[in-house]
Scaffold this motif. Structure first.
Motif, PDB file in Angstrom:
ATOM      1  N   GLU A  29     -33.822  -5.905 -18.373  1.00 55.11           N
ATOM      2  CA  GLU A  29     -34.007  -7.272 -17.860  1.00 55.11           C
ATOM      3  C   GLU A  29     -35.488  -7.600 -17.727  1.00 55.11           C
ATOM      4  OE1 GLU A  29     -29.988  -7.972 -15.156  1.00 55.11           O
ATOM      5  OE2 GLU A  29     -31.720  -6.935 -14.277  1.00 55.11           O
ATOM      6  N   HIS A  30     -36.248  -6.637 -17.259  1.00 53.84           N
ATOM      7  CA  HIS A  30     -37.687  -6.842 -17.114  1.00 53.84           C
ATOM      8  C   HIS A  30     -38.343  -7.009 -18.487  1.00 53.84           C
ATOM      9  CE1 HIS A  30     -41.493  -6.733 -15.006  1.00 53.84           C
ATOM     10  NE2 HIS A  30     -41.916  -5.715 -15.742  1.00 53.84           N
ATOM     11  N   ALA A  31     -37.913  -6.196 -19.454  1.00 56.09           N
ATOM     12  CA  ALA A  31     -38.523  -6.226 -20.785  1.00 56.09           C
ATOM     13  C   ALA A  31     -38.298  -7.557 -21.496  1.00 56.09           C
ATOM     14  CB  ALA A  31     -37.972  -5.080 -21.634  1.00 56.09           C
ATOM     15  N   VAL A  32     -37.126  -8.159 -21.292  1.00 56.03           N
ATOM     16  CA  VAL A  32     -36.804  -9.382 -22.041  1.00 56.03           C
ATOM     17  C   VAL A  32     -37.250 -10.652 -21.333  1.00 56.03           C
ATOM     18  CG1 VAL A  32     -34.848  -8.211 -23.116  1.00 56.03           C
ATOM     19  CG2 VAL A  32     -34.445  -9.648 -21.104  1.00 56.03           C
ATOM     20  N   ALA A  33     -37.933 -10.508 -20.208  1.00 53.63           N
ATOM     21  CA  ALA A  33     -38.444 -11.677 -19.483  1.00 53.63           C
ATOM     22  C   ALA A  33     -39.721 -12.169 -20.164  1.00 53.63           C
ATOM     23  CB  ALA A  33     -38.702 -11.319 -18.024  1.00 53.63           C
ATOM     24  N   THR A  34     -39.568 -12.770 -21.334  1.00 54.26           N
ATOM     25  CA  THR A  34     -40.692 -13.209 -22.146  1.00 54.26           C
ATOM     26  C   THR A  34     -40.224 -14.333 -23.058  1.00 54.26           C
ATOM     27  OG1 THR A  34     -42.265 -12.510 -23.865  1.00 54.26           O
ATOM     28  CG2 THR A  34     -40.130 -11.411 -23.833  1.00 54.26           C
ATOM     29  N   GLU A  35     -41.170 -15.122 -23.541  1.00 51.30           N
ATOM     30  CA  GLU A  35     -40.862 -16.141 -24.543  1.00 51.30           C
ATOM     31  C   GLU A  35     -40.857 -15.562 -25.958  1.00 51.30           C
ATOM     32  OE1 GLU A  35     -39.903 -19.297 -23.910  1.00 51.30           O
ATOM     33  OE2 GLU A  35     -39.910 -18.598 -21.832  1.00 51.30           O
ATOM     34  N   ARG A  36     -41.314 -14.339 -26.106  1.00 51.99           N
ATOM     35  CA  ARG A  36     -41.330 -13.698 -27.412  1.00 51.99           C
ATOM     36  C   ARG A  36     -39.901 -13.379 -27.868  1.00 51.99           C
ATOM     37  NH1 ARG A  36     -46.461 -11.399 -28.704  1.00 51.99           N
ATOM     38  NH2 ARG A  36     -47.967 -11.672 -27.009  1.00 51.99           N
ATOM     39  N   PHE A  37     -39.737 -13.258 -29.178  1.00 52.55           N
ATOM     40  CA  PHE A  37     -38.446 -12.866 -29.740  1.00 52.55           C
ATOM     41  C   PHE A  37     -38.298 -11.359 -29.602  1.00 52.55           C
ATOM     42  CE2 PHE A  37     -35.507 -11.676 -33.112  1.00 52.55           C
ATOM     43  CZ  PHE A  37     -34.514 -12.633 -32.983  1.00 52.55           C
ATOM     44  N   ILE A  38     -37.132 -10.922 -29.135  1.00 53.61           N
ATOM     45  CA  ILE A  38     -36.886  -9.506 -28.861  1.00 53.61           C
ATOM     46  C   ILE A  38     -36.302  -8.818 -30.098  1.00 53.61           C
ATOM     47  CG2 ILE A  38     -35.597  -7.863 -27.447  1.00 53.61           C
ATOM     48  CD1 ILE A  38     -37.719  -9.443 -25.891  1.00 53.61           C
ATOM     49  N   ILE A  39     -36.911  -7.699 -30.488  1.00 52.54           N
ATOM     50  CA  ILE A  39     -36.290  -6.777 -31.435  1.00 52.54           C
ATOM     51  C   ILE A  39     -36.116  -5.458 -30.699  1.00 52.54           C
ATOM     52  CG2 ILE A  39     -36.487  -5.507 -33.599  1.00 52.54           C
ATOM     53  CD1 ILE A  39     -38.073  -7.778 -34.756  1.00 52.54           C
ATOM     54  N   GLN A  40     -34.877  -5.134 -30.401  1.00 48.06           N
ATOM     55  CA  GLN A  40     -34.576  -3.884 -29.691  1.00 48.06           C
ATOM     56  C   GLN A  40     -34.208  -2.829 -30.734  1.00 48.06           C
ATOM     57  OE1 GLN A  40     -31.636  -1.900 -28.875  1.00 48.06           O
ATOM     58  NE2 GLN A  40     -33.057  -0.617 -27.722  1.00 48.06           N
ATOM     59  N   LEU A  41     -34.755  -1.632 -30.612  1.00 48.60           N
ATOM     60  CA  LEU A  41     -34.699  -0.632 -31.672  1.00 48.60           C
ATOM     61  C   LEU A  41     -33.506   0.315 -31.601  1.00 48.60           C
ATOM     62  CD1 LEU A  41     -38.496   0.237 -31.887  1.00 48.60           C
ATOM     63  CD2 LEU A  41     -37.156  -1.132 -33.484  1.00 48.60           C
ATOM     64  N   GLY A  42     -32.452  -0.079 -30.897  1.00 47.83           N
ATOM     65  CA  GLY A  42     -31.230   0.720 -30.930  1.00 47.83           C
ATOM     66  C   GLY A  42     -31.080   1.654 -29.745  1.00 47.83           C
ATOM     67  N   ASP A  43     -29.886   2.257 -29.657  1.00 48.91           N
ATOM     68  CA  ASP A  43     -29.478   3.058 -28.497  1.00 48.91           C
ATOM     69  C   ASP A  43     -29.552   2.226 -27.219  1.00 48.91           C
ATOM     70  OD1 ASP A  43     -28.842   5.162 -30.111  1.00 48.91           O
ATOM     71  OD2 ASP A  43     -30.272   6.571 -29.254  1.00 48.91           O
ATOM     72  N   LEU A  44     -28.841   1.124 -27.249  1.00 50.37           N
ATOM     73  CA  LEU A  44     -28.676   0.307 -26.048  1.00 50.37           C
ATOM     74  C   LEU A  44     -27.877   1.030 -24.985  1.00 50.37           C
ATOM     75  CD1 LEU A  44     -27.828  -3.146 -27.655  1.00 50.37           C
ATOM     76  CD2 LEU A  44     -29.605  -2.784 -25.937  1.00 50.37           C
ATOM     77  N   VAL A  45     -26.979   1.926 -25.394  1.00 49.83           N
ATOM     78  CA  VAL A  45     -25.945   2.442 -24.508  1.00 49.83           C
ATOM     79  C   VAL A  45     -26.072   3.943 -24.277  1.00 49.83           C
ATOM     80  CG1 VAL A  45     -24.362   0.630 -25.245  1.00 49.83           C
ATOM     81  CG2 VAL A  45     -24.331   2.837 -26.419  1.00 49.83           C
ATOM     82  N   GLY A 219     -37.660   7.540 -22.871  1.00 51.91           N
ATOM     83  CA  GLY A 219     -36.676   8.177 -22.008  1.00 51.91           C
ATOM     84  C   GLY A 219     -35.972   7.271 -21.033  1.00 51.91           C
ATOM     85  N   ALA A 220     -35.932   5.976 -21.280  1.00 45.34           N
ATOM     86  CA  ALA A 220     -35.175   5.073 -20.403  1.00 45.34           C
ATOM     87  C   ALA A 220     -33.722   5.532 -20.338  1.00 45.34           C
ATOM     88  CB  ALA A 220     -35.245   3.646 -20.921  1.00 45.34           C
ATOM     89  N   GLY A 221     -33.137   5.479 -19.146  1.00 46.08           N
ATOM     90  CA  GLY A 221     -31.765   5.921 -18.941  1.00 46.08           C
ATOM     91  C   GLY A 221     -31.626   7.417 -18.815  1.00 46.08           C
ATOM     92  N   LYS A 222     -32.707   8.155 -19.045  1.00 46.30           N
ATOM     93  CA  LYS A 222     -32.676   9.619 -18.989  1.00 46.30           C
ATOM     94  C   LYS A 222     -33.767  10.163 -18.069  1.00 46.30           C
ATOM     95  CE  LYS A 222     -31.161  10.042 -23.829  1.00 46.30           C
ATOM     96  NZ  LYS A 222     -31.504  10.632 -25.145  1.00 46.30           N
ATOM     97  N   GLY A 223     -34.213   9.335 -17.157  1.00 41.39           N
ATOM     98  CA  GLY A 223     -35.256   9.764 -16.235  1.00 41.39           C
ATOM     99  C   GLY A 223     -36.640   9.264 -16.592  1.00 41.39           C
ATOM    100  N   GLY A 224     -36.784   8.664 -17.770  1.00 36.64           N
ATOM    101  CA  GLY A 224     -38.072   8.103 -18.160  1.00 36.64           C
ATOM    102  C   GLY A 224     -38.079   6.598 -17.959  1.00 36.64           C
ATOM    103  N   HIS A 225     -38.966   5.920 -18.662  1.00 34.09           N
ATOM    104  CA  HIS A 225     -39.013   4.469 -18.512  1.00 34.09           C
ATOM    105  C   HIS A 225     -38.911   3.787 -19.869  1.00 34.09           C
ATOM    106  CE1 HIS A 225     -43.321   5.587 -18.904  1.00 34.09           C
ATOM    107  NE2 HIS A 225     -43.444   4.442 -19.534  1.00 34.09           N
ATOM    108  N   LEU A 226     -38.807   2.474 -19.843  1.00 35.18           N
ATOM    109  CA  LEU A 226     -38.609   1.692 -21.043  1.00 35.18           C
ATOM    110  C   LEU A 226     -39.941   1.173 -21.559  1.00 35.18           C
ATOM    111  CD1 LEU A 226     -36.522   0.376 -22.972  1.00 35.18           C
ATOM    112  CD2 LEU A 226     -36.427  -1.559 -21.392  1.00 35.18           C
ATOM    113  N   ALA A 227     -40.128   1.316 -22.869  1.00 32.77           N
ATOM    114  CA  ALA A 227     -41.386   0.867 -23.488  1.00 32.77           C
ATOM    115  C   ALA A 227     -41.139  -0.366 -24.337  1.00 32.77           C
ATOM    116  CB  ALA A 227     -41.974   1.971 -24.359  1.00 32.77           C
ATOM    117  N   TRP A 228     -42.154  -1.199 -24.454  1.00 34.28           N
ATOM    118  CA  TRP A 228     -42.122  -2.275 -25.418  1.00 34.28           C
ATOM    119  C   TRP A 228     -43.529  -2.519 -25.949  1.00 34.28           C
ATOM    120  CZ3 TRP A 228     -40.805  -3.402 -20.261  1.00 34.28           C
ATOM    121  CH2 TRP A 228     -41.734  -4.154 -19.537  1.00 34.28           C
ATOM    122  N   VAL A 229     -43.586  -3.099 -27.138  1.00 31.91           N
ATOM    123  CA  VAL A 229     -44.844  -3.408 -27.812  1.00 31.91           C
ATOM    124  C   VAL A 229     -44.809  -4.874 -28.209  1.00 31.91           C
ATOM    125  CG1 VAL A 229     -46.356  -2.895 -29.754  1.00 31.91           C
ATOM    126  CG2 VAL A 229     -45.019  -1.045 -28.701  1.00 31.91           C
TER     127      VAL A 229
END
Length: 234
Positions: A29-45, A219-229
């Motif tokens: 939710e934090h990552a997608v709080a932007t006007e930019r177009f989101i490309i998520q690189l897989g393993d959502l679940v 490592g998001a969801g596994k004890g790490g955090h979520l990255a975006w560029v």
């Protein structure tokens, strides 16, 4: 869910490339709080606390023309389970399936399956390549096959990267990164799947042919955090 005209969107709004989410809905939710177009690189679940919520948020972004996701290996496994294929189930997958069966998620299983069926295994945009696991030069000239269908060599590379055929002590396949040396000069491959960073930032590696790979799995969801560029408009 109509496919956006990605070159036009990227030129007008810029892109935000988001790494493996693995059910970490709050971070997503934090990552997608932007006007930019989101490309998520897989393993959502899988692994994190709210895979169903991550899927629903991604579908909402697609409905609004604000994003898309690349098929990851965990996403493919979920899609094949939802489609009724026989496969080896594991605890993370079972947890995701239970979440999708909750009365609070009415209709999500069907919508999730549609989204997983339509998710591309890789995407190219000029000199940029977006893929979950690993790159192959064939991705520059071939369209991705159906992601939930039979595994082809290119689909295997896209989903799982490049493996040695050996298993590591942690139970995961041993992976190699020779594919980075085959990225053409001036090209950048954004990928997830491999958690290579040791400093909490995306890991960037240059190849011998002059291309670069940007690894975004922190490592998001596994004890790490979520990255975006963020990629600025052209």
């Amino acid at each position: 869910m109509a496919a956006p005209d990605l070159p036009v969107v990227a030129a007008a709004r810029g892109l935000r490339v988001v790494g493996d989410v693995h059910g970490d809905l709050a971070a997503f939710e934090h990552a997608v709080a932007t006007e930019r177009f989101i490309i998520q690189l897989g393993d959502l679940v899988d692994h994190g606390p709210d895979s169903a919520g991550a899927l629903r948020l991604m579908i909402d972004l697609m409905d609004d023309g604000r994003g898309l996701f690349i098929l990851g290996n965990h996403d493919r496994k979920l899609g094949r389970a939802l489609a009724g294929h026989r496969l080896r189930r594991d605890p993370p997958l079972e947890a995701t399936l239970r979440q999708l069966s909750s009365p609070l998620q009415a209709g999500l299983r069907e919508r999730a399956l549609d989204a997983l069926i339509s998710a591309p295994a890789w995407l190219t945009l000029g000199s940029l390549v977006f893929v979950h696991g690993g790159f192959h030069t064939g991705m520059l000239i071939e369209e991705p096959p159906p992601g939930l269908g039979p595994i082809t060599p290119l689909l295997a590379r896209a989903l799982f990267g490049e493996t040695t055929g050996k298993m590591q002590s942690d139970g995961y396949p041993e992976r190699k990164l020779r594919w980075i040396d085959h990225i053409p000069a001036g090209h950048v491959v954004y990928c997830g799947h491999d958690r290579r960073s040791t400093d909490g930032r995306p890991w960037i590696r240059a190849g011998r042919n002059g291309g670069r790979a940007v690894f975004t799995d922190l490592g998001a969801g596994k004890g790490g955090h979520l990255a975006w560029v963020d990629i600025d408009p052209a």
